[in-house]
Design a protein around this motif. Sequence first.
Motif, PDB file in Angstrom:
ATOM      1  N   MET A   1       0.656  -1.454  -0.023  1.00 23.96           N
ATOM      2  CA  MET A   1       0.018   0.163   0.338  1.00 23.96           C
ATOM      3  C   MET A   1       1.294   0.741   0.028  1.00 23.96           C
ATOM      4  O   MET A   1       1.717   0.815   0.186  1.00 23.96           O
ATOM      5  CB  MET A   1      -1.552  -0.282   1.520  1.00 23.96           C
ATOM      6  N   ILE A   2       0.609   2.462  -0.301  1.00 25.65           N
ATOM      7  CA  ILE A   2       0.975   3.631  -0.013  1.00 25.65           C
ATOM      8  C   ILE A   2       0.849   4.347   0.776  1.00 25.65           C
ATOM      9  O   ILE A   2      -0.668   4.750   1.218  1.00 25.65           O
ATOM     10  CB  ILE A   2       0.804   4.125  -0.609  1.00 25.65           C
ATOM     11  N   GLY A   3       1.494   4.473   2.001  1.00 22.33           N
ATOM     12  CA  GLY A   3       1.641   4.950   3.113  1.00 22.33           C
ATOM     13  C   GLY A   3      -0.248   4.467   3.723  1.00 22.33           C
ATOM     14  O   GLY A   3      -0.177   2.880   3.808  1.00 22.33           O
ATOM     15  N   PRO A   4      -0.735   4.422   4.687  1.00 24.06           N
ATOM     16  CA  PRO A   4      -2.150   4.178   5.561  1.00 24.06           C
ATOM     17  C   PRO A   4      -2.976   4.202   4.455  1.00 24.06           C
ATOM     18  O   PRO A   4      -4.216   2.568   4.944  1.00 24.06           O
ATOM     19  CB  PRO A   4      -2.448   4.733   5.831  1.00 24.06           C
ATOM     20  N   TYR A   5      -3.428   4.037   3.090  1.00 25.04           N
ATOM     21  CA  TYR A   5      -4.450   3.352   1.806  1.00 25.04           C
ATOM     22  C   TYR A   5      -4.672   2.765   1.384  1.00 25.04           C
ATOM     23  O   TYR A   5      -3.847   1.573   1.108  1.00 25.04           O
ATOM     24  CB  TYR A   5      -4.286   4.802   0.730  1.00 25.04           C
ATOM     25  N   ALA A   6      -5.631   2.193   1.593  1.00 21.41           N
ATOM     26  CA  ALA A   6      -5.801   0.563   1.043  1.00 21.41           C
ATOM     27  C   ALA A   6      -7.351   0.516   0.452  1.00 21.41           C
ATOM     28  O   ALA A   6      -7.385   0.143  -0.835  1.00 21.41           O
ATOM     29  CB  ALA A   6      -6.585  -0.154   2.276  1.00 21.41           C
ATOM     30  N   LEU A   7      -7.711   1.755  -0.174  1.00 21.33           N
ATOM     31  CA  LEU A   7      -9.126   2.010  -0.803  1.00 21.33           C
ATOM     32  C   LEU A   7      -8.651   3.697  -1.702  1.00 21.33           C
ATOM     33  O   LEU A   7      -8.916   4.487  -0.855  1.00 21.33           O
ATOM     34  CB  LEU A   7     -10.453   1.807  -0.118  1.00 21.33           C
ATOM     35  N   ALA A   8      -9.019   3.264  -2.869  1.00 20.44           N
ATOM     36  CA  ALA A   8      -8.905   4.762  -3.689  1.00 20.44           C
ATOM     37  C   ALA A   8     -10.504   4.838  -4.171  1.00 20.44           C
ATOM     38  O   ALA A   8     -10.963   4.538  -4.799  1.00 20.44           O
ATOM     39  CB  ALA A   8      -8.157   5.218  -4.616  1.00 20.44           C
ATOM     40  N   CYS A   9     -11.259   6.026  -3.909  1.00 24.62           N
ATOM     41  CA  CYS A   9     -12.864   5.857  -4.828  1.00 24.62           C
ATOM     42  C   CYS A   9     -12.481   6.991  -5.316  1.00 24.62           C
ATOM     43  O   CYS A   9     -12.277   8.499  -5.185  1.00 24.62           O
ATOM     44  CB  CYS A   9     -13.678   6.954  -3.396  1.00 24.62           C
ATOM     45  N   LEU A  10     -12.106   7.011  -6.905  1.00 26.21           N
ATOM     46  CA  LEU A  10     -11.993   7.589  -8.037  1.00 26.21           C
ATOM     47  C   LEU A  10     -13.697   8.175  -8.536  1.00 26.21           C
ATOM     48  O   LEU A  10     -14.591   7.492  -8.846  1.00 26.21           O
ATOM     49  CB  LEU A  10     -11.015   7.447  -9.191  1.00 26.21           C
ATOM     50  N   ASP A  11     -13.777   9.259  -8.467  1.00 25.40           N
ATOM     51  CA  ASP A  11     -14.845  10.112  -9.278  1.00 25.40           C
ATOM     52  C   ASP A  11     -14.362   9.237 -10.822  1.00 25.40           C
ATOM     53  O   ASP A  11     -13.291   9.668 -11.816  1.00 25.40           O
ATOM     54  CB  ASP A  11     -15.496  11.293  -9.006  1.00 25.40           C
ATOM     55  N   MET A  12     -15.713   9.232 -11.890  1.00 23.75           N
ATOM     56  CA  MET A  12     -15.648   9.269 -12.956  1.00 23.75           C
ATOM     57  C   MET A  12     -15.127  10.692 -14.018  1.00 23.75           C
ATOM     58  O   MET A  12     -14.447  10.798 -14.644  1.00 23.75           O
ATOM     59  CB  MET A  12     -16.736   8.133 -13.461  1.00 23.75           C
ATOM     60  N   ALA A  13     -16.432  10.898 -14.942  1.00 23.53           N
ATOM     61  CA  ALA A  13     -16.574  11.790 -15.718  1.00 23.53           C
ATOM     62  C   ALA A  13     -15.701  13.006 -15.096  1.00 23.53           C
ATOM     63  O   ALA A  13     -16.140  13.411 -13.516  1.00 23.53           O
ATOM     64  CB  ALA A  13     -18.041  12.512 -16.167  1.00 23.53           C
ATOM     65  N   GLY A  14     -14.874  13.893 -15.670  1.00 23.64           N
ATOM     66  CA  GLY A  14     -14.454  15.105 -15.393  1.00 23.64           C
ATOM     67  C   GLY A  14     -13.170  14.762 -14.193  1.00 23.64           C
ATOM     68  O   GLY A  14     -11.707  15.086 -14.305  1.00 23.64           O
TER      69      GLY A  14
END
Length: 225
Positions: free
Chosen positions: A1-14
Amino acid sequence: MIGPYALACLDMAGTTVRDDGAVEAAFDQALAAVGIARGTPRYDEAHAFVRQTMGWSKADVFAKLLDNPEAERATVQFASAYEAIVAAGDVGPVPGAPEVLRDLRARGVRVCLTTGFAPSTRDALVDALEWRGAIDLALSPADVGRGRPAPDLILGAMARLGVEDPNAVVVVGDTTSDLEAGAAARAGAVVGVLTGAHDEAALTAVPHTAILPDITGLIGLLERS
């Protein structure tokens, strides 16, 4: 993982998906389908509201603008119009977004794409971009209850992907409602990008961790956090 991050919630359009006015074009078609034509005061008011609420569930936007059954008809027309744009090949990834998806997952960070689109529109977009194998999950408001700025999309992704600590989540989006949803979910990082609907002044006016020119800066930002 990168640092503490286990999940990335990424928007779609834009955010991960290049828009080039496709969302607004679909909104225009939806408004025209219920008799709201360009050049009228009602259109100008509706268009301003559409811009303000980018990132919301499209059904919620039309429910605020119109009475039923016009709202339902406009929602269906929006989905049809946007899916036609997708089918015509007129959408694509934001430059560098596929590499970010790949790099996140290579480092053990799970990826959920989040959107205000209906599931059919979301799935058409994911399939057109050939991203099924590049992500762990994609969610629409219909899957979780409420759309942005409520935190339900993020909380739903956490529940489905087994991430319990909100500090292990990074949320990325191009609208104020994306960032408000991330803050409401108490995400560890809430990141705005300037490739979509809202400008830097709008994004900096709501809670955030950082504002990036585009999503390609995300990996470096997380590495420094």
